[in-house]
Design an enzyme around this catalytic site. Structure first.
Site, PDB file in Angstrom:
ATOM      1  N   ASP A  65       0.952  -1.107   0.085  1.00 34.96           N
ATOM      2  CA  ASP A  65       0.008   0.043  -0.032  1.00 34.96           C
ATOM      3  C   ASP A  65       0.925   1.177  -0.088  1.00 34.96           C
ATOM      4  OD1 ASP A  65      -2.138   1.857   0.592  1.00 34.96           O
ATOM      5  OD2 ASP A  65      -3.289  -0.053   1.024  1.00 34.96           O
TER       6      ASP A  65
ATOM      7  N   HIS B  55       2.205   2.532  -2.869  1.00 30.99           N
ATOM      8  CA  HIS B  55       0.978   3.243  -3.443  1.00 30.99           C
ATOM      9  C   HIS B  55       1.722   4.921  -3.449  1.00 30.99           C
ATOM     10  CE1 HIS B  55      -2.617   0.333  -3.123  1.00 30.99           C
ATOM     11  NE2 HIS B  55      -1.517  -0.354  -3.737  1.00 30.99           N
TER      12      HIS B  55
END
Length: 443
Positions: free
Chosen positions: A249, A276
């Site tokens: 993430d 991310h």
């Protein structure tokens, strides 16, 4: 126009972590605990936790000293459930030493049976390592903390990461522990440690004044859903520096939810890989400001420079400068997202991103640049100063409700309700040679 340009850039040059941050030093040990488990744990080893032994040492360690975990040959593992840090005490994990997280969900229960499940409530697990109101505490050393996210839980047929995926499919919440949760822990230091395979976020820091992460390695596969690297929020005076992060993430996500602002943060000399990106949000209703990101490489990520929020949790994000950033082979190298993951009715928490400066930023490879303000009133305000696209024809650009000031560079935003002030000038591509380095392989 030139005067306006100089004012915009100069006004965003000075705010950051207000401390004078230097490389931490591992303190002397109050006690040395020797490993009693082999490098690879057997099924029988799962019933031999070191939790009490480590906790007792932390509880009785003198201020300013460290509890040292130390390997001996092939006997180099510790196994633990939740541990509580103490003020002015360091947990030090030596090189070639591993602290494994327990796979027993019952060890982490906030209430009976609350951890290791998928339901509407979520938040049913304690962290592996917690620090609440523990000033001057630290976790240090060249060892490894492994959260064992992909391993099957005791008494169940799934892993922590399986629960996270199930929660996504069912639109529910998983209850999985984080490796480090630090709350109101002023002057906390995280130094040289390697973190892997967290069941959820690796490091969460909130409500404090003074957090330093220096030389930390975070190495977790893409398969680990919600495995953010380092998430500081509702805090001031934060430095994340000389770190290497790849995760499932956000590599770093600066949070600003609720009523407490997030401010004075320095993110410097770091290398990000898949993940991310360098994110702010999605909670921004408390306000985020005075943030500096310098000397950063992002290689092969889903997102690069990202600010995200929406009309249920938005607020003011301002005075944010990214300087000397090299982005390569990243799907969304710049992503200003005012409608992140929300389709419900708008509230009074509307996102405004303004005073966002990108200086000496270079983007290599194809992808999409998104520059979206929320609406005509809650606009996106950005300055691009020497932003260089190696392959502009391979990058799609979408913009709306934005005010953009352009210095040297070859980015030209266009779209609905877009206003541009262009001072012109030819960009000097940022020197990215040597920026993209391999993640250190310690374990």
């Amino acid at each position: 126009m030139a005067a306006c340009w100089l004012v915009l850039v100069a006004a965003c040059s000075y705010a950051q972590d207000t401390r004078s941050v230097t490389e931490p030093v591992i303190p002397p040990s109050c006690t040395v605990l020797s490993a009693q488990l082999p490098a690879k744990l057997s099924a029988a080893d799962e019933s031999k936790p070191d939790t009490r032994r480590i906790q007792d040492a932390l509880d009785h360690c003198a201020a300013g000293q460290a509890v040292e975990l130390k390997a001996s040959g092939t006997v180099r593992s510790f196994l633990a459930g939740p541990l509580q840090l103490r003020a002015n005490v360091t947990l030090s994990i030596d090189a070639d030493t591993v602290l494994w997280a327990s796979r027993n969900p019952r060890d982490y229960d906030v209430s009976p049976g609350s951890c290791g499940v998928v339901n509407q409530a979520g938040h049913g697990c304690r962290a592996l390592i917690s620090g609440d109101h523990v000033a001057h505490a630290a976790v240090m050393g060249d060892g490894l903390i492994d959260g064992r996210g992909p391993e099957t839980l005791l008494g169940q047929k799934v892993s922590w990461w399986d629960l996270a995926q199930e929660a996504k499919v069912k639109n529910l919440n998983q209850s999985c522990p984080r490796i480090l949760v630090l709350s109101h822990a002023d002057d906390f230091k995280l130094y040289r440690i390697t973190l892997k395979n967290s069941p959820n976020f690796h490091v969460s820091y909130s409500g404090g004044n003074g957090f330093t992460a220096w030389g930390v390695i975070i190495d977790t596969p893409k398969a680990g859903r919600n495995t953010d690297g380092i998430d500081p929020g509702n805090s001031t005076n934060v430095t994340i520096t000389h770190c290497f992060i790849r995760a499932g993430d956000d590599n770093v996500a600066i949070k600003a939810g609720g009523s407490v602002p997030t401010t004075h943060m320095t993110i410097s000399h770091n290398h990000f890989y898949y993940g991310h990106g360098m994110s702010i949000g999605s909670e921004t209703d408390g306000g985020a400001s005075a943030i500096r990101v310098t000397d950063l490489s992002i290689d092969g990520a889903d997102n690069g420079i990202r600010i995200k929020s929406n009309s249920s949790r938005g607020g003011l994000v301002s005075d944010v400068v990214y300087d000397d950033v090299c982005i390569r082979n990243t799907t969304n190298p710049i992503y200003m997202d005012s409608n992140y993951s929300y389709r419900g009715p708008a509230t009074d928490k509307l996102p405004i991103f303004t005073g966002i400066v990108l200086r000496n930023v270079r983007i290599t490879g194809a992808g999409k640049i998104t520059l979206d303000g929320f609406d005509a009133t809650h606009r996106l305000g950005m300055v691009f100063d020497n932003l260089y696209l190696d392959s502009p024809k391979e990058l799609k650009i979408a913009a709306s409700h934005g005010d953009f000031t352009l210095g040297p560079g070859n980015l030209m935003p266009a779209g609905e309700d877009v206003k541009v002030i262009n001072s012109g000038g030819k960009a000097t591509p940022n020197a990215c040679a040597g920026k993209f380095v391999s993640l250190p392989d310690r374990y």
